[in-house]
Each structure stands twice: as C-alpha cells, then as structure tokens.
Scaffold this active site. Sequence first.
Site, PDB file in Angstrom:
ATOM      1  N   ARG A 169       0.820  -1.212   0.000  1.00 17.29           N
ATOM      2  CA  ARG A 169       0.000   0.000   0.000  1.00 17.29           C
ATOM      3  C   ARG A 169       0.858   1.269   0.000  1.00 17.29           C
ATOM      4  O   ARG A 169       0.471   2.275  -0.588  1.00 17.29           O
ATOM      5  CB  ARG A 169      -0.930  -0.001   1.204  1.00 17.29           C
ATOM      6  CG  ARG A 169      -2.055  -0.991   1.026  1.00 17.29           C
ATOM      7  CD  ARG A 169      -2.962  -1.031   2.213  1.00 17.29           C
ATOM      8  NE  ARG A 169      -4.222  -1.671   1.867  1.00 17.29           N
ATOM      9  CZ  ARG A 169      -5.122  -2.057   2.740  1.00 17.29           C
ATOM     10  NH1 ARG A 169      -4.911  -1.876   4.032  1.00 17.29           N
ATOM     11  NH2 ARG A 169      -6.242  -2.619   2.347  1.00 17.29           N
ATOM     12  N   LYS A 219     -16.309 -17.991   3.046  1.00 20.54           N
ATOM     13  CA  LYS A 219     -17.773 -17.987   3.067  1.00 20.54           C
ATOM     14  C   LYS A 219     -18.423 -17.563   1.759  1.00 20.54           C
ATOM     15  O   LYS A 219     -17.958 -16.641   1.105  1.00 20.54           O
ATOM     16  CB  LYS A 219     -18.239 -16.998   4.131  1.00 20.54           C
ATOM     17  CG  LYS A 219     -17.866 -17.373   5.534  1.00 20.54           C
ATOM     18  CD  LYS A 219     -18.467 -16.337   6.430  1.00 20.54           C
ATOM     19  CE  LYS A 219     -18.080 -16.486   7.873  1.00 20.54           C
ATOM     20  NZ  LYS A 219     -18.346 -15.234   8.571  1.00 20.54           N
ATOM     21  N   GLY A 252      -7.098  -8.287  -0.282  1.00 21.66           N
ATOM     22  CA  GLY A 252      -7.279  -9.257   0.798  1.00 21.66           C
ATOM     23  C   GLY A 252      -6.271 -10.381   0.768  1.00 21.66           C
ATOM     24  O   GLY A 252      -5.104 -10.200   0.408  1.00 21.66           O
ATOM     25  N   GLY A 261     -12.132  -5.171   1.115  1.00 19.35           N
ATOM     26  CA  GLY A 261     -13.560  -4.844   1.242  1.00 19.35           C
ATOM     27  C   GLY A 261     -14.020  -3.912   0.135  1.00 19.35           C
ATOM     28  O   GLY A 261     -15.096  -4.094  -0.447  1.00 19.35           O
TER      29      GLY A 261
HETATM   30  P1  AMP Z   1     -11.710 -14.738   2.818  1.00 17.75           P
HETATM   31  O1  AMP Z   1     -11.241 -13.777   3.875  1.00 17.75           O
HETATM   32  O2  AMP Z   1     -13.176 -15.021   2.858  1.00 17.75           O
HETATM   33  O3  AMP Z   1     -11.182 -14.400   1.437  1.00 17.75           O
HETATM   34  O4  AMP Z   1     -11.074 -16.130   3.221  1.00 17.75           O
HETATM   35  C1  AMP Z   1      -9.699 -16.363   3.260  1.00 17.75           C
HETATM   36  C2  AMP Z   1      -9.481 -17.554   4.136  1.00 17.75           C
HETATM   37  O5  AMP Z   1     -10.164 -18.658   3.588  1.00 17.75           O
HETATM   38  C3  AMP Z   1      -8.036 -17.975   4.248  1.00 17.75           C
HETATM   39  O6  AMP Z   1      -7.595 -17.721   5.552  1.00 17.75           O
HETATM   40  C4  AMP Z   1      -8.094 -19.489   3.963  1.00 17.75           C
HETATM   41  O7  AMP Z   1      -7.356 -20.243   4.889  1.00 17.75           O
HETATM   42  C5  AMP Z   1      -9.554 -19.808   4.113  1.00 17.75           C
HETATM   43  N1  AMP Z   1      -9.959 -21.011   3.383  1.00 17.75           N
HETATM   44  C6  AMP Z   1      -9.770 -21.272   2.081  1.00 17.75           C
HETATM   45  N2  AMP Z   1     -10.200 -22.515   1.794  1.00 17.75           N
HETATM   46  C7  AMP Z   1     -10.691 -23.053   2.922  1.00 17.75           C
HETATM   47  C8  AMP Z   1     -11.272 -24.319   3.268  1.00 17.75           C
HETATM   48  N3  AMP Z   1     -11.433 -25.266   2.353  1.00 17.75           N
HETATM   49  N4  AMP Z   1     -11.648 -24.521   4.545  1.00 17.75           N
HETATM   50  C9  AMP Z   1     -11.467 -23.549   5.458  1.00 17.75           C
HETATM   51  N5  AMP Z   1     -10.929 -22.337   5.206  1.00 17.75           N
HETATM   52  C10 AMP Z   1     -10.562 -22.099   3.955  1.00 17.75           C
END
Ligand code: AMP
Length: 398
Positions: free
Chosen positions: A36, A203, A354, A377
């Site tokens: 950044r 999620k 992210g 975000g």
């Molecule tokens: P996000 O912040 O929603 O982009 O999620 C990123 C996080 O998703 C990272 O810390 C990954 O470890 C987690 N992640 C990716 N694949 C999986 C999975 N199959 N099960 C659990 N966590 C996951």
Amino acid sequence: MKKKTLRDVEVANKTVLVRVDFNVPMDDGKITDDNRIRQAVPTLEHLIEKNAKVVCFSHLGRVKSEDDKAKLTLKPVAEALSAHLKRDVTFVPETRGEALEKAIDTLKPGDVLMIENTRFEDLDGKKESKNDPDLGKYWASLGDVFINDAFGTAHRAHASNVGIAANIAESAAGFLLEKEIAFIGNAINDPTRPFIAILGGVKVSDKIGVIKNLLDKADMILIGGGMSYTFLKSQGIEVGTSVVEEDKLELANQLLKDAYGKIVLPLDFRVTKTFANDAPSRIAAANDIKPDEMGLDIGPETLEKYQKLLKNARTVVWNGPVGVFEFENYRHGTLGVCETVANLEDATTIIGGGDSASAAINFGFADAFSHISTGGGASLEFLEGKTLPGLACLDDAS
Ligand code: AMP
C-alpha cells in the site's frame, strides 16, 4: 472515470491534504507488507514535483483503547514512506491542535508531513469512523485541496475522506484510486472476453453480492475454497466436516440455477480429518468426501481443469484463496491458480485485494499481475456494483 483526478488540479504552493491507505500489516512494530505504501508513491511524487505542500492522512488498524495507541502509531509508517520517497517526512504525533497547525504552516513547497493515525479520533465517540461533521470541517480547514488516494477505505464514509471532501474548495482522485477504479471498473463493465472470475475464501455469504453481479458480466465463475462446500451440499452432496453455511444452502442452490452452468465447482479436494498442516490427508473426488473428512484445498483434477479454462481468458478477476494456503500442505491449489493467472499473456489480470493479494505477493508474483488491488472490502463492494462513498464525494470532472 467521471471524477476529477490529480491531473486536473493546480497544486503549486497549495497545501494538499492526501488521504492515503497506509493500513499496512505490522508485526511487532515492523511493516510486513508495504504494497500500500509503494502504490501511493506516484501520487505523492507528483505532488512533490509540482511543488505542493503535502499533508498525509491515514488510519492504521482499529483503535479501541488508549493502550492501542502505542502499537498503532503511524510513526514507523512515516519512516517507511520517507525511505520510499527518498526525502524527509515530518511526522506529527497529533491528529489536531496547535502543534499540528504550526507544523503545517511551516511546510515549504515539496515538503511532506504525516499526521498521526486518524482513528485515534475514534477514542472520543468514533469521530473518524462515524464521519463527525466537526472533525471533517476541522481537517479540511488545514488545507486548500483534497486528494483521495485511499481505495482501501473508499467503501466507507469517514471524516478523513467524505468529511474533508464535503468541506474543502476542491477535491479529486489520486493516481492509485484512479487506477483501481479503471482496472476493476473496466473488468466488470467492459471486459475483453472471455472474462473469468475466480472466487474463493471461507464464506459464500461474503461474496453473494459479487457472485450475483458477476453472473451477468463474467463468462465463467470458478469456485474454490471454503465456499465450495456450501455449493456442493446445496446439491445434496456429502461434504463431511468441511466448512458449510447451513443457512445459505437454499441461496447457493438458487445461484447455481440462475448461473446456467456459468458457476464451475471443484471436481476433487485434498481432504483430512483434522484442521492442521501435518495431519494425514488424501485426494478425494467431490462425491467421495467421508462424513469425518474436511476439504482444505482443491485437488489436482480441479486445478488442471481450472488451468485449462484460464488459458483462454482475456480478463481474470481473482478474489479469495482456493484453499487454506496458510498451511504449506494445502497451498497447492492457490499457488497453481496464482501461477497460471500470473503467466497469462495477453490478458488483464486483477487480484481483488485481501488474502489472495497477500498470497500472490508472498508467492513472489507481486509484479506479475496487471493490478493487485490495495482494497479487500472496497474491491468486493466495487465488484458488487455498489457506489463507493470515498469516490462519490469527489468533484466531478468538468
Ligand atoms: P476470505 O477472507 O473469505 O477471502 O477467506 C480467506 C481464508 O479462507 C483464508 O484464511 C483461507 O485459509 C480460508 N480457506 C480457504 N479454503 C478453505 C477451506 N477449504 N476450509 C477452510 N478455510 C478455507
């Protein structure tokens, strides 16, 4: 972009307030990723060259108590900025008051000053984060022109962006904000096709808005990461102990129906019984996950399929790792996707900030993408098609 940009503004001898996003990851007072800061340099160098008196504003982390102040001071960031700009940066450990006003008064054309973490103002009624009108007015009174270059906070209306812009004679977008909007905006509004999106992360719920918006715009959406299992379970497939959002099953099912085949789900996974790097694991087909197993990465067949599909892409937007890349044994899929996209010739390749941005940078691909967004975000909200208040508040281009 229909907003005024830094190129449209006369800044010589003026005091220019610049909102940068220096909310950088820190470990024990040391900056662990300076992306950044590096990305803000073109705007600041332009202002210096044009003889502006530059005053930088940024937040760092969330300031919830007096105790947070020591670890969330911007002093180390001001030092890092000074190294990047190869010139002195005066750091004022205040967010308001006489010392700050005097320091700004003594700036000469080409000088750079940074004020303390804007969120120190949150200790007193969340004045920064709730866009307290008096605070925005006060900060605006310190300068002549406002430049917003903080894409990472553009999805929030805070005193240090929207508040200043509302109370100052002239405001415009900096080069980084302009670049973020141009890259992500073009990808979703006028992409060179095929346009493929890769969405991962934990999620589905975080990415519903993005998936809905991209269903109309992308040619294909490749799914990975934790959200895969909610989609699979919505089709009646056993996913064992993998992460699932039970309350989103119906929605996932509906998204798949609306997608008419545009959403592509993984064919296989690396699965294990324990959420740990070293626990025994195996490759399982998507319909062969046992009740006591969880998927933590996409499998080789999926990676190969995604690599083949990506080979033809002319625009790629990637948001979210396709596995638990923090564990060495489960980063194969994320690394493979990253490498494939990084090596595409003749394609516009964008990472939407992210975790996928830090994964790409840590894997050594920082310079291999057309653009790595500085806002997680903010880029998600922009990909959802939402208006960003930090952009909307700026003067329109004439
Ligand atoms: P996000 O912040 O929603 O982009 O999620 C990123 C996080 O998703 C990272 O810390 C990954 O470890 C987690 N992640 C990716 N694949 C999986 C999975 N199959 N099960 C659990 N966590 C996951």
